[in-house]
Design a protein around this motif. Sequence first.
Motif, PDB file in Angstrom:
ATOM      1  N   LEU A 124       5.857  -1.879  -4.018  1.00  0.00           N
ATOM      2  CA  LEU A 124       5.369  -2.203  -5.365  1.00  0.00           C
ATOM      3  C   LEU A 124       3.850  -2.155  -5.366  1.00  0.00           C
ATOM      4  N   LEU A 128       0.834  -5.220  -9.951  1.00  0.00           N
ATOM      5  CA  LEU A 128       1.901  -5.960 -10.632  1.00  0.00           C
ATOM      6  C   LEU A 128       1.866  -7.449 -10.301  1.00  0.00           C
ATOM      7  N   LEU A 136       8.576  -6.692 -15.907  1.00  0.00           N
ATOM      8  CA  LEU A 136       8.927  -5.674 -14.922  1.00  0.00           C
ATOM      9  C   LEU A 136      10.266  -5.042 -15.271  1.00  0.00           C
ATOM     10  N   GLN A 140      12.131  -3.003 -10.368  1.00  0.00           N
ATOM     11  CA  GLN A 140      10.946  -3.691  -9.839  1.00  0.00           C
ATOM     12  C   GLN A 140      11.251  -5.155  -9.549  1.00  0.00           C
ATOM     13  N   ARG A 143      12.960  -5.491  -6.344  1.00  0.00           N
ATOM     14  CA  ARG A 143      12.031  -5.335  -5.221  1.00  0.00           C
ATOM     15  C   ARG A 143      11.264  -6.629  -4.990  1.00  0.00           C
TER      16      ARG A 143
ATOM     17  N   MET B 219       5.486   1.557 -14.442  1.00  0.00           N
ATOM     18  CA  MET B 219       6.215   2.136 -13.318  1.00  0.00           C
ATOM     19  C   MET B 219       5.306   2.605 -12.206  1.00  0.00           C
ATOM     20  N   ALA B 224      11.546   3.573  -9.719  1.00  0.00           N
ATOM     21  CA  ALA B 224      11.576   2.117  -9.661  1.00  0.00           C
ATOM     22  C   ALA B 224      10.768   1.554 -10.778  1.00  0.00           C
TER      23      ALA B 224
END
Lengths: 301, 224
Positions: A124, A128, A136, A140, A143, B219, B224
Amino acid sequence: MIEFHGVSKRFADGTLAVDDFSLLIPSRKTTVLVGSSGCGKTTLLRMINRMVDPTSGYVDIDGDGIAAMPPVSLRRSIGYVMQNSGLLPHRKVIDNVATVPLLTGVPKKEAHARALELLDTVGLDRSLADRYPSQLSGGQQQRVGVARGLAVNPNILLMDEPFGAVDPIVRADLQHELIRLQRDLDKTVVFVTHDIDEAFLLGDQVVILQVGAHIEQQGAPSDILANPANEFVADFVGSARGKRRLMVDETADSRGDDLVLIDGAGYPAGVVDAPGGVLPGAGSSPKSRSISNKTDQAGDA
Amino acid sequence: MQWLWENRDLVFGLSLEHVRLSVIPIIGGFIACIPLGWLANRFRMTRAIQLTIFGILFTIPSLALFVTLPSVLGTKILNPINVVVALTIYAIAIMVRGAADAFASVPRDVIESANAVGFSSASRFWTVEFPLAGPVLLANLRVVSVTTVSLLSVGALVGNGALGYLFINGYQRDFPTEIMIGIVFTLVIAVVFDQILVLIGRILMPWARRPRRSPRALMVRGAA
Protein backbone atom coordinates in the motif's frame (compact mmCIF):
# COMPACT_ATOMS: atom_id res chain seq x y z
CA MET A 1 3.07 -25.75 15.94
CA ILE A 2 -0.59 -25.74 16.94
CA GLU A 3 -2.24 -28.93 18.17
CA PHE A 4 -5.91 -29.68 18.66
CA HIS A 5 -6.46 -32.60 21.02
CA GLY A 6 -9.93 -34.13 20.90
CA VAL A 7 -11.59 -30.72 20.92
CA SER A 8 -15.37 -30.33 21.05
CA LYS A 9 -17.52 -27.24 21.27
CA ARG A 10 -21.18 -27.13 22.14
CA PHE A 11 -22.69 -23.66 22.05
CA ALA A 12 -25.21 -22.40 24.58
CA ASP A 13 -28.06 -23.03 22.17
CA GLY A 14 -27.14 -26.71 22.03
CA THR A 15 -25.53 -26.94 18.60
CA LEU A 16 -22.44 -29.09 18.46
CA ALA A 17 -20.18 -26.97 16.27
CA VAL A 18 -17.05 -29.04 16.73
CA ASP A 19 -17.11 -32.75 17.55
CA ASP A 20 -13.93 -34.42 18.80
CA PHE A 21 -11.49 -32.66 16.49
CA SER A 22 -7.78 -33.38 16.48
CA LEU A 23 -5.23 -31.84 14.17
CA LEU A 24 -1.58 -30.89 14.06
CA ILE A 25 -0.85 -27.58 12.37
CA PRO A 26 2.85 -27.43 11.47
CA SER A 27 4.90 -24.29 12.02
CA ARG A 28 5.86 -22.01 9.16
CA LYS A 29 3.37 -23.59 6.81
CA THR A 30 -0.02 -22.49 5.57
CA THR A 31 -2.84 -24.73 6.72
CA VAL A 32 -6.22 -24.13 5.14
CA LEU A 33 -9.43 -25.26 6.81
CA VAL A 34 -12.01 -25.53 4.09
CA GLY A 35 -15.67 -26.50 4.21
CA SER A 36 -19.13 -25.14 3.55
CA SER A 37 -20.65 -22.63 5.91
CA GLY A 38 -21.66 -24.01 9.27
CA CYS A 39 -19.03 -26.73 9.29
CA GLY A 40 -17.30 -25.26 12.32
CA LYS A 41 -14.16 -23.98 10.62
CA THR A 42 -14.38 -20.46 12.04
CA THR A 43 -15.05 -21.89 15.51
CA LEU A 44 -11.83 -23.91 15.19
CA LEU A 45 -9.90 -20.81 14.17
CA ARG A 46 -11.25 -18.84 17.11
CA MET A 47 -10.20 -21.55 19.51
CA ILE A 48 -6.59 -20.79 18.67
CA ASN A 49 -6.79 -17.27 20.15
CA ARG A 50 -9.40 -18.15 22.76
CA MET A 51 -12.22 -16.17 21.25
CA VAL A 52 -13.97 -19.50 21.74
CA ASP A 53 -13.03 -21.94 24.49
CA PRO A 54 -13.59 -25.64 23.81
CA THR A 55 -16.22 -27.48 25.84
CA SER A 56 -13.84 -30.42 26.05
CA GLY A 57 -10.39 -31.23 24.73
CA TYR A 58 -7.54 -28.74 24.59
CA VAL A 59 -5.38 -26.72 22.26
CA ASP A 60 -1.61 -26.38 22.54
CA ILE A 61 0.70 -23.88 20.94
CA ASP A 62 4.28 -25.14 20.76
CA GLY A 63 3.45 -27.65 23.46
CA ASP A 64 1.93 -25.17 25.92
CA GLY A 65 -1.75 -25.39 26.73
CA ILE A 66 -3.45 -22.12 25.83
CA ALA A 67 -6.26 -22.67 28.35
CA ALA A 68 -3.89 -21.34 31.00
CA MET A 69 -2.93 -18.22 29.00
CA PRO A 70 -4.81 -14.96 29.60
CA PRO A 71 -6.95 -14.39 26.48
CA VAL A 72 -6.07 -10.73 26.00
CA SER A 73 -2.30 -11.20 25.93
CA LEU A 74 -2.65 -14.38 23.87
CA ARG A 75 -4.69 -12.50 21.26
CA ARG A 76 -2.18 -9.67 21.15
CA SER A 77 0.53 -12.18 20.28
CA ILE A 78 -1.42 -13.69 17.37
CA GLY A 79 -2.26 -11.90 14.14
CA TYR A 80 -5.91 -11.98 13.14
CA VAL A 81 -7.34 -10.98 9.78
CA MET A 82 -11.06 -11.20 9.18
CA GLN A 83 -13.59 -10.78 6.42
CA ASN A 84 -14.60 -7.16 5.81
CA SER A 85 -11.23 -6.24 7.29
CA GLY A 86 -12.70 -5.50 10.75
CA LEU A 87 -10.85 -2.20 10.82
CA LEU A 88 -11.80 0.42 13.37
CA PRO A 89 -13.77 2.96 11.30
CA HIS A 90 -12.90 5.89 13.58
CA ARG A 91 -9.16 5.46 13.31
CA LYS A 92 -6.87 6.39 10.49
CA VAL A 93 -5.17 3.65 8.52
CA ILE A 94 -1.88 4.15 10.31
CA ASP A 95 -3.51 3.88 13.74
CA ASN A 96 -5.39 0.80 12.64
CA VAL A 97 -2.17 -0.89 11.59
CA ALA A 98 -0.55 0.15 14.86
CA THR A 99 -3.56 -0.89 16.98
CA VAL A 100 -1.93 -3.69 18.92
CA PRO A 101 1.49 -2.10 19.44
CA LEU A 102 -0.29 1.01 20.78
CA LEU A 103 -2.38 -1.19 23.09
CA THR A 104 0.72 -2.82 24.46
CA GLY A 105 2.32 0.54 25.18
CA VAL A 106 4.78 0.93 22.33
CA PRO A 107 5.53 4.68 21.97
CA LYS A 108 3.36 6.24 19.28
CA LYS A 109 6.26 7.40 17.16
CA GLU A 110 7.84 3.98 17.05
CA ALA A 111 4.51 2.24 16.39
CA HIS A 112 3.75 4.62 13.53
CA ALA A 113 7.17 4.16 11.96
CA ARG A 114 6.66 0.40 12.01
CA ALA A 115 3.13 0.79 10.64
CA LEU A 116 4.47 2.73 7.66
CA GLU A 117 6.92 -0.07 6.92
CA LEU A 118 4.07 -2.55 7.11
CA LEU A 119 2.12 -0.55 4.54
CA ASP A 120 5.08 -1.07 2.22
CA THR A 121 5.12 -4.76 3.07
CA VAL A 122 1.51 -5.28 2.07
CA GLY A 123 1.86 -3.14 -1.03
CA LEU A 124 0.00 0.00 0.00
CA ASP A 125 1.13 3.50 -0.72
CA ARG A 126 2.22 5.42 2.38
CA SER A 127 0.01 8.31 1.32
CA LEU A 128 -2.98 6.24 2.46
CA ALA A 129 -1.77 6.33 6.07
CA ASP A 130 -3.88 9.36 7.02
CA ARG A 131 -7.11 8.16 5.46
CA TYR A 132 -9.99 6.53 7.26
CA PRO A 133 -10.91 2.95 6.33
CA SER A 134 -14.15 4.01 4.65
CA GLN A 135 -12.10 6.01 2.16
CA LEU A 136 -10.34 2.88 0.92
CA SER A 137 -11.46 0.26 -1.57
CA GLY A 138 -12.33 -3.22 -0.32
CA GLY A 139 -9.03 -4.65 -1.49
CA GLN A 140 -7.06 -1.87 0.18
CA GLN A 141 -8.96 -2.41 3.42
CA GLN A 142 -8.04 -6.08 3.37
CA ARG A 143 -4.39 -5.17 2.87
CA VAL A 144 -4.59 -2.86 5.87
CA GLY A 145 -6.17 -5.77 7.77
CA VAL A 146 -3.22 -7.98 6.87
CA ALA A 147 -0.77 -5.24 7.87
CA ARG A 148 -2.52 -4.94 11.23
CA GLY A 149 -2.28 -8.70 11.67
CA LEU A 150 1.46 -8.50 11.10
CA ALA A 151 2.07 -5.48 13.33
CA VAL A 152 3.40 -7.34 16.36
CA ASN A 153 5.40 -9.67 14.14
CA PRO A 154 3.48 -12.69 15.38
CA ASN A 155 4.51 -16.27 14.74
CA ILE A 156 0.91 -17.19 14.03
CA LEU A 157 -1.44 -15.48 11.62
CA LEU A 158 -5.12 -16.46 11.69
CA MET A 159 -7.13 -15.55 8.61
CA ASP A 160 -10.91 -15.93 8.61
CA GLU A 161 -12.14 -15.77 5.02
CA PRO A 162 -10.13 -12.60 4.57
CA PHE A 163 -10.71 -12.34 0.85
CA GLY A 164 -14.34 -13.44 0.84
CA ALA A 165 -15.86 -10.02 0.33
CA VAL A 166 -13.76 -8.64 -2.51
CA ASP A 167 -14.31 -9.11 -6.22
CA PRO A 168 -12.56 -12.01 -8.02
CA ILE A 169 -9.84 -9.94 -9.66
CA VAL A 170 -8.84 -8.22 -6.43
CA ARG A 171 -9.10 -11.55 -4.62
CA ALA A 172 -6.63 -13.19 -7.01
CA ASP A 173 -4.33 -10.24 -6.50
CA LEU A 174 -4.54 -10.54 -2.72
CA GLN A 175 -4.03 -14.30 -2.82
CA HIS A 176 -0.81 -13.94 -4.74
CA GLU A 177 0.30 -11.14 -2.47
CA LEU A 178 -0.25 -13.51 0.47
CA ILE A 179 1.80 -16.23 -1.21
CA ARG A 180 4.60 -13.71 -1.76
CA LEU A 181 4.34 -12.46 1.84
CA GLN A 182 4.41 -15.97 3.21
CA ARG A 183 7.53 -16.71 1.16
CA ASP A 184 9.25 -13.75 2.84
CA LEU A 185 7.82 -13.94 6.33
CA ASP A 186 7.47 -17.64 7.00
CA LYS A 187 4.57 -17.47 9.45
CA THR A 188 2.37 -20.26 10.70
CA VAL A 189 -0.77 -19.33 8.79
CA VAL A 190 -4.16 -20.84 9.56
CA PHE A 191 -6.57 -19.85 6.84
CA VAL A 192 -10.31 -20.48 6.77
CA THR A 193 -12.27 -20.46 3.53
CA HIS A 194 -15.18 -22.12 1.79
CA ASP A 195 -13.50 -21.73 -1.59
CA ILE A 196 -11.70 -24.95 -2.54
CA ASP A 197 -9.72 -23.21 -5.30
CA GLU A 198 -8.40 -20.73 -2.75
CA ALA A 199 -7.57 -23.60 -0.39
CA PHE A 200 -5.55 -25.44 -3.03
CA LEU A 201 -3.82 -22.29 -4.15
CA LEU A 202 -2.68 -21.15 -0.72
CA GLY A 203 -2.42 -24.26 1.41
CA ASP A 204 0.61 -26.39 2.11
CA GLN A 205 -1.80 -28.50 4.07
CA VAL A 206 -5.50 -28.52 3.26
CA VAL A 207 -8.07 -29.86 5.71
CA ILE A 208 -11.50 -30.58 4.26
CA LEU A 209 -14.24 -30.38 6.87
CA GLN A 210 -17.82 -31.59 7.13
CA VAL A 211 -20.50 -30.45 9.57
CA GLY A 212 -19.26 -30.71 13.17
CA ALA A 213 -15.69 -30.10 11.96
CA HIS A 214 -15.31 -33.75 10.99
CA ILE A 215 -12.15 -34.11 8.94
CA GLU A 216 -13.00 -35.71 5.61
CA GLN A 217 -9.46 -35.51 4.32
CA GLN A 218 -6.25 -33.69 5.05
CA GLY A 219 -3.04 -33.46 3.13
CA ALA A 220 -1.19 -31.61 0.42
CA PRO A 221 -3.43 -30.24 -2.34
CA SER A 222 -1.91 -32.57 -4.92
CA ASP A 223 -2.63 -35.63 -2.75
CA ILE A 224 -6.22 -34.65 -2.23
CA LEU A 225 -6.71 -33.94 -5.91
CA ALA A 226 -5.08 -37.18 -6.96
CA ASN A 227 -6.69 -39.41 -4.32
CA PRO A 228 -9.91 -38.05 -2.90
CA ALA A 229 -10.59 -40.06 0.25
CA ASN A 230 -14.30 -40.46 -0.35
CA GLU A 231 -17.21 -39.35 -2.41
CA PHE A 232 -17.78 -36.20 -0.37
CA VAL A 233 -14.26 -35.01 -1.01
CA ALA A 234 -14.41 -36.01 -4.66
CA ASP A 235 -17.63 -34.05 -4.97
CA PHE A 236 -16.33 -31.03 -3.05
CA VAL A 237 -13.13 -30.93 -5.05
CA GLY A 238 -14.99 -31.77 -8.21
CA SER A 239 -17.31 -28.81 -8.07
CA ALA A 240 -14.47 -26.91 -9.65
CA ARG A 241 -13.09 -29.79 -11.63
CA GLY A 242 -14.24 -28.48 -14.94
CA LYS A 243 -11.76 -25.70 -14.49
CA ARG A 244 -8.95 -27.98 -13.45
CA ARG A 245 -9.30 -30.58 -16.20
CA LEU A 246 -7.16 -30.28 -19.28
CA MET A 247 -8.23 -31.90 -22.48
CA VAL A 248 -7.05 -32.32 -25.99
CA ASP A 249 -8.24 -29.58 -28.24
CA GLU A 250 -10.18 -31.55 -30.81
CA THR A 251 -10.65 -28.55 -33.03
CA ALA A 252 -6.96 -27.80 -33.37
CA ASP A 253 -5.07 -29.09 -36.33
CA SER A 254 -3.37 -32.13 -34.81
CA ARG A 255 -1.93 -33.88 -37.80
CA GLY A 256 1.53 -33.26 -36.45
CA ASP A 257 3.13 -34.90 -33.46
CA ASP A 258 1.87 -32.28 -31.00
CA LEU A 259 -1.51 -32.07 -29.34
CA VAL A 260 -2.82 -28.80 -27.96
CA LEU A 261 -4.26 -29.01 -24.43
CA ILE A 262 -6.99 -26.63 -23.37
CA ASP A 263 -8.44 -25.92 -19.95
CA GLY A 264 -12.08 -25.87 -18.93
CA ALA A 265 -12.52 -22.36 -20.22
CA GLY A 266 -11.16 -23.32 -23.62
CA TYR A 267 -7.85 -21.49 -23.33
CA PRO A 268 -4.76 -23.32 -24.58
CA ALA A 269 -2.81 -24.54 -21.57
CA GLY A 270 0.09 -26.29 -23.24
CA VAL A 271 1.24 -28.69 -25.88
CA VAL A 272 2.09 -32.36 -25.37
CA ASP A 273 4.34 -34.36 -27.51
CA ALA A 274 2.16 -37.08 -28.96
CA PRO A 275 3.69 -39.14 -31.73
CA GLY A 276 1.07 -40.01 -34.27
CA GLY A 277 -1.47 -37.75 -32.66
CA VAL A 278 -2.19 -40.17 -29.80
CA LEU A 279 -1.91 -38.97 -26.22
CA PRO A 280 0.66 -41.09 -24.40
CA GLY A 281 -1.07 -43.63 -22.18
CA ALA A 282 -4.47 -42.40 -23.24
CA GLY A 283 -7.21 -44.96 -22.85
CA SER A 284 -10.78 -44.57 -23.90
CA SER A 285 -12.04 -43.30 -20.53
CA PRO A 286 -12.15 -39.54 -20.37
CA LYS A 287 -10.83 -39.58 -16.82
CA SER A 288 -7.41 -40.74 -17.85
CA ARG A 289 -7.21 -37.92 -20.33
CA SER A 290 -7.76 -35.25 -17.80
CA ILE A 291 -4.70 -33.85 -16.14
CA SER A 292 -5.06 -32.15 -12.82
CA ASN A 293 -2.43 -30.16 -11.13
CA LYS A 294 -1.96 -27.17 -8.96
CA THR A 295 0.28 -25.15 -11.19
CA ASP A 296 -2.32 -24.43 -13.78
CA GLN A 297 -4.59 -23.26 -10.97
CA ALA A 298 -2.05 -20.64 -10.21
CA GLY A 299 -2.04 -19.79 -13.87
CA ASP A 300 -5.79 -19.38 -13.92
CA ALA A 301 -5.99 -17.02 -11.08
CA MET B 1 -36.65 47.20 20.94
CA GLN B 2 -36.77 50.16 23.20
CA TRP B 3 -38.10 47.91 25.99
CA LEU B 4 -35.23 45.51 25.40
CA TRP B 5 -32.69 48.32 25.60
CA GLU B 6 -34.18 49.68 28.79
CA ASN B 7 -34.27 46.22 30.39
CA ARG B 8 -31.04 44.90 28.92
CA ASP B 9 -29.57 44.13 32.32
CA LEU B 10 -32.61 42.06 33.26
CA VAL B 11 -32.71 40.15 29.95
CA PHE B 12 -28.96 39.61 29.95
CA GLY B 13 -29.02 38.37 33.53
CA LEU B 14 -31.93 36.02 32.84
CA SER B 15 -30.16 34.70 29.73
CA LEU B 16 -27.03 33.92 31.74
CA GLU B 17 -29.20 32.24 34.33
CA HIS B 18 -30.92 30.28 31.59
CA VAL B 19 -27.60 29.05 30.23
CA ARG B 20 -26.36 28.16 33.69
CA LEU B 21 -29.47 26.25 34.72
CA SER B 22 -29.77 24.28 31.46
CA VAL B 23 -26.10 23.35 30.99
CA ILE B 24 -26.01 21.27 34.17
CA PRO B 25 -28.95 18.97 33.28
CA ILE B 26 -27.67 18.52 29.72
CA ILE B 27 -24.19 17.49 30.83
CA GLY B 28 -25.48 15.54 33.84
CA GLY B 29 -28.02 13.67 31.73
CA PHE B 30 -25.38 12.82 29.17
CA ILE B 31 -22.93 11.47 31.73
CA ALA B 32 -25.63 9.44 33.49
CA CYS B 33 -26.75 7.93 30.21
CA ILE B 34 -23.39 6.43 29.28
CA PRO B 35 -23.45 3.65 31.90
CA LEU B 36 -27.24 3.33 31.63
CA GLY B 37 -27.11 2.99 27.86
CA TRP B 38 -24.27 0.50 28.09
CA LEU B 39 -26.17 -1.58 30.64
CA ALA B 40 -29.35 -1.47 28.60
CA ASN B 41 -27.49 -2.63 25.54
CA ARG B 42 -25.53 -5.28 27.39
CA PHE B 43 -28.37 -7.04 29.19
CA ARG B 44 -31.79 -7.50 27.68
CA MET B 45 -33.46 -7.43 31.09
CA THR B 46 -32.02 -4.11 32.22
CA ARG B 47 -33.00 -2.55 28.92
CA ALA B 48 -36.65 -3.42 29.42
CA ILE B 49 -36.61 -2.28 33.04
CA GLN B 50 -34.78 0.97 32.36
CA LEU B 51 -36.93 1.92 29.41
CA THR B 52 -40.06 1.32 31.48
CA ILE B 53 -38.84 3.31 34.47
CA PHE B 54 -37.65 6.28 32.47
CA GLY B 55 -40.68 6.07 30.22
CA ILE B 56 -42.87 6.52 33.29
CA LEU B 57 -40.66 9.29 34.69
CA PHE B 58 -41.03 11.19 31.46
CA THR B 59 -44.81 11.10 31.68
CA ILE B 60 -44.81 12.99 35.01
CA PRO B 61 -45.96 16.51 34.21
CA SER B 62 -43.05 18.90 34.57
CA LEU B 63 -44.92 21.29 36.81
CA ALA B 64 -45.89 18.47 39.16
CA LEU B 65 -42.26 17.42 39.37
CA PHE B 66 -41.11 20.99 40.09
CA VAL B 67 -43.63 21.26 42.89
CA THR B 68 -43.07 17.88 44.51
CA LEU B 69 -39.26 17.72 44.30
CA PRO B 70 -38.64 20.10 47.25
CA SER B 71 -40.38 17.70 49.64
CA VAL B 72 -38.47 14.76 48.17
CA LEU B 73 -35.11 16.52 48.25
CA GLY B 74 -35.78 18.50 51.39
CA THR B 75 -34.97 21.77 49.63
CA LYS B 76 -36.76 25.09 49.71
CA ILE B 77 -39.31 25.60 46.96
CA LEU B 78 -37.34 28.49 45.43
CA ASN B 79 -34.05 26.62 45.41
CA PRO B 80 -32.81 26.32 41.77
CA ILE B 81 -31.60 22.81 42.55
CA ASN B 82 -35.21 21.63 42.21
CA VAL B 83 -35.38 22.74 38.62
CA VAL B 84 -31.94 21.40 37.83
CA VAL B 85 -32.76 17.98 39.28
CA ALA B 86 -36.09 17.82 37.50
CA LEU B 87 -34.55 18.73 34.16
CA THR B 88 -31.78 16.17 34.69
CA ILE B 89 -34.40 13.48 35.21
CA TYR B 90 -36.10 14.53 31.98
CA ALA B 91 -32.77 14.61 30.16
CA ILE B 92 -32.04 11.04 31.26
CA ALA B 93 -35.57 9.92 30.41
CA ILE B 94 -35.26 11.31 26.90
CA MET B 95 -31.76 10.10 26.36
CA VAL B 96 -31.60 6.63 27.86
CA ARG B 97 -33.29 4.92 24.94
CA GLY B 98 -31.16 6.80 22.48
CA ALA B 99 -28.02 5.88 24.41
CA ALA B 100 -29.00 2.21 24.30
CA ASP B 101 -29.58 2.55 20.56
CA ALA B 102 -26.26 4.32 20.20
CA PHE B 103 -24.33 1.44 21.72
CA ALA B 104 -26.39 -1.00 19.67
CA SER B 105 -25.40 0.90 16.53
CA VAL B 106 -21.74 -0.04 16.93
CA PRO B 107 -21.14 -2.67 14.22
CA ARG B 108 -20.93 -6.18 15.61
CA ASP B 109 -17.92 -7.13 13.49
CA VAL B 110 -15.93 -4.14 14.71
CA ILE B 111 -16.44 -5.29 18.30
CA GLU B 112 -15.49 -8.85 17.32
CA SER B 113 -12.39 -7.64 15.59
CA ALA B 114 -11.43 -5.51 18.58
CA ASN B 115 -11.74 -8.63 20.73
CA ALA B 116 -9.76 -10.66 18.23
CA VAL B 117 -6.75 -8.36 18.25
CA GLY B 118 -6.68 -8.18 22.03
CA PHE B 119 -8.58 -5.20 23.43
CA SER B 120 -9.47 -5.65 27.08
CA SER B 121 -13.14 -4.96 27.75
CA ALA B 122 -12.42 -1.61 29.40
CA SER B 123 -10.19 -0.32 26.62
CA ARG B 124 -12.61 -1.66 24.04
CA PHE B 125 -15.44 0.30 25.66
CA TRP B 126 -13.62 3.62 25.92
CA THR B 127 -11.66 3.53 22.68
CA VAL B 128 -13.98 1.61 20.38
CA GLU B 129 -17.60 1.37 21.51
CA PHE B 130 -17.96 4.82 23.08
CA PRO B 131 -16.50 6.80 20.17
CA LEU B 132 -18.40 4.72 17.61
CA ALA B 133 -21.63 5.28 19.53
CA GLY B 134 -20.75 9.00 19.36
CA PRO B 135 -22.76 10.08 16.32
CA VAL B 136 -26.01 8.58 17.66
CA LEU B 137 -25.27 9.85 21.18
CA LEU B 138 -24.73 13.32 19.75
CA ALA B 139 -28.01 13.22 17.81
CA ASN B 140 -29.83 12.39 21.04
CA LEU B 141 -27.92 14.97 23.02
CA ARG B 142 -29.05 17.65 20.58
CA VAL B 143 -32.68 16.72 21.23
CA VAL B 144 -32.05 16.80 24.97
CA SER B 145 -30.34 20.18 24.70
CA VAL B 146 -33.19 21.85 22.86
CA THR B 147 -35.81 20.24 25.11
CA THR B 148 -34.02 21.30 28.28
CA VAL B 149 -33.61 24.89 27.17
CA SER B 150 -37.29 25.22 26.38
CA LEU B 151 -38.55 23.20 29.34
CA LEU B 152 -36.60 25.34 31.76
CA SER B 153 -39.06 28.21 31.18
CA VAL B 154 -41.76 26.23 32.98
CA GLY B 155 -39.62 26.58 36.09
CA ALA B 156 -40.73 30.22 36.19
CA LEU B 157 -43.95 29.03 37.79
CA VAL B 158 -41.93 27.94 40.82
CA GLY B 159 -39.68 30.97 40.70
CA ASN B 160 -36.76 29.49 38.76
CA GLY B 161 -37.48 29.73 35.10
CA ALA B 162 -34.77 32.14 33.99
CA LEU B 163 -36.10 33.59 30.72
CA GLY B 164 -39.46 31.98 31.58
CA TYR B 165 -39.93 34.93 33.92
CA LEU B 166 -40.49 37.13 30.88
CA PHE B 167 -43.38 34.92 29.75
CA ILE B 168 -45.15 35.11 33.09
CA ASN B 169 -44.42 38.77 33.61
CA GLY B 170 -45.43 39.63 30.07
CA TYR B 171 -48.64 37.66 30.41
CA GLN B 172 -49.55 39.28 33.73
CA ARG B 173 -48.90 42.75 32.36
CA ASP B 174 -50.55 41.92 29.02
CA PHE B 175 -47.35 43.02 27.31
CA PRO B 176 -46.62 40.80 24.22
CA THR B 177 -43.25 42.44 23.48
CA GLU B 178 -41.79 41.02 26.67
CA ILE B 179 -43.07 37.52 25.76
CA MET B 180 -41.61 37.86 22.27
CA ILE B 181 -38.23 38.88 23.69
CA GLY B 182 -38.36 35.81 25.96
CA ILE B 183 -39.10 33.52 23.06
CA VAL B 184 -36.39 35.01 20.87
CA PHE B 185 -33.72 34.75 23.56
CA THR B 186 -34.74 31.17 24.44
CA LEU B 187 -34.51 30.26 20.76
CA VAL B 188 -31.13 31.90 20.41
CA ILE B 189 -29.78 29.97 23.39
CA ALA B 190 -31.18 26.69 21.99
CA VAL B 191 -29.62 27.33 18.58
CA VAL B 192 -26.27 28.34 20.06
CA PHE B 193 -26.17 25.20 22.23
CA ASP B 194 -27.05 23.07 19.23
CA GLN B 195 -24.32 24.60 17.10
CA ILE B 196 -21.78 24.15 19.89
CA LEU B 197 -22.72 20.47 20.09
CA VAL B 198 -22.39 20.05 16.34
CA LEU B 199 -19.00 21.73 16.46
CA ILE B 200 -17.80 19.51 19.31
CA GLY B 201 -18.98 16.51 17.29
CA ARG B 202 -17.01 17.62 14.26
CA ILE B 203 -13.87 18.08 16.30
CA LEU B 204 -14.14 14.83 18.23
CA MET B 205 -15.48 12.63 15.44
CA PRO B 206 -13.68 13.65 12.27
CA TRP B 207 -14.19 10.21 10.71
CA ALA B 208 -17.97 10.63 10.74
CA ARG B 209 -18.01 13.74 8.61
CA ARG B 210 -15.41 13.07 5.93
CA PRO B 211 -17.14 12.38 2.66
CA ARG B 212 -16.38 9.06 1.03
CA ARG B 213 -13.98 9.72 -1.74
CA SER B 214 -14.00 7.56 -4.76
CA PRO B 215 -11.73 4.57 -4.08
CA ARG B 216 -10.72 4.70 -7.71
CA ALA B 217 -8.87 7.94 -7.20
CA LEU B 218 -6.85 6.42 -4.40
CA MET B 219 -5.82 3.28 -6.17
CA VAL B 220 -2.28 2.18 -6.01
CA ARG B 221 -0.88 -0.93 -7.55
CA GLY B 222 -3.51 -1.39 -10.21
CA ALA B 223 -6.42 -3.51 -9.14
CA ALA B 224 -6.02 -3.16 -5.43
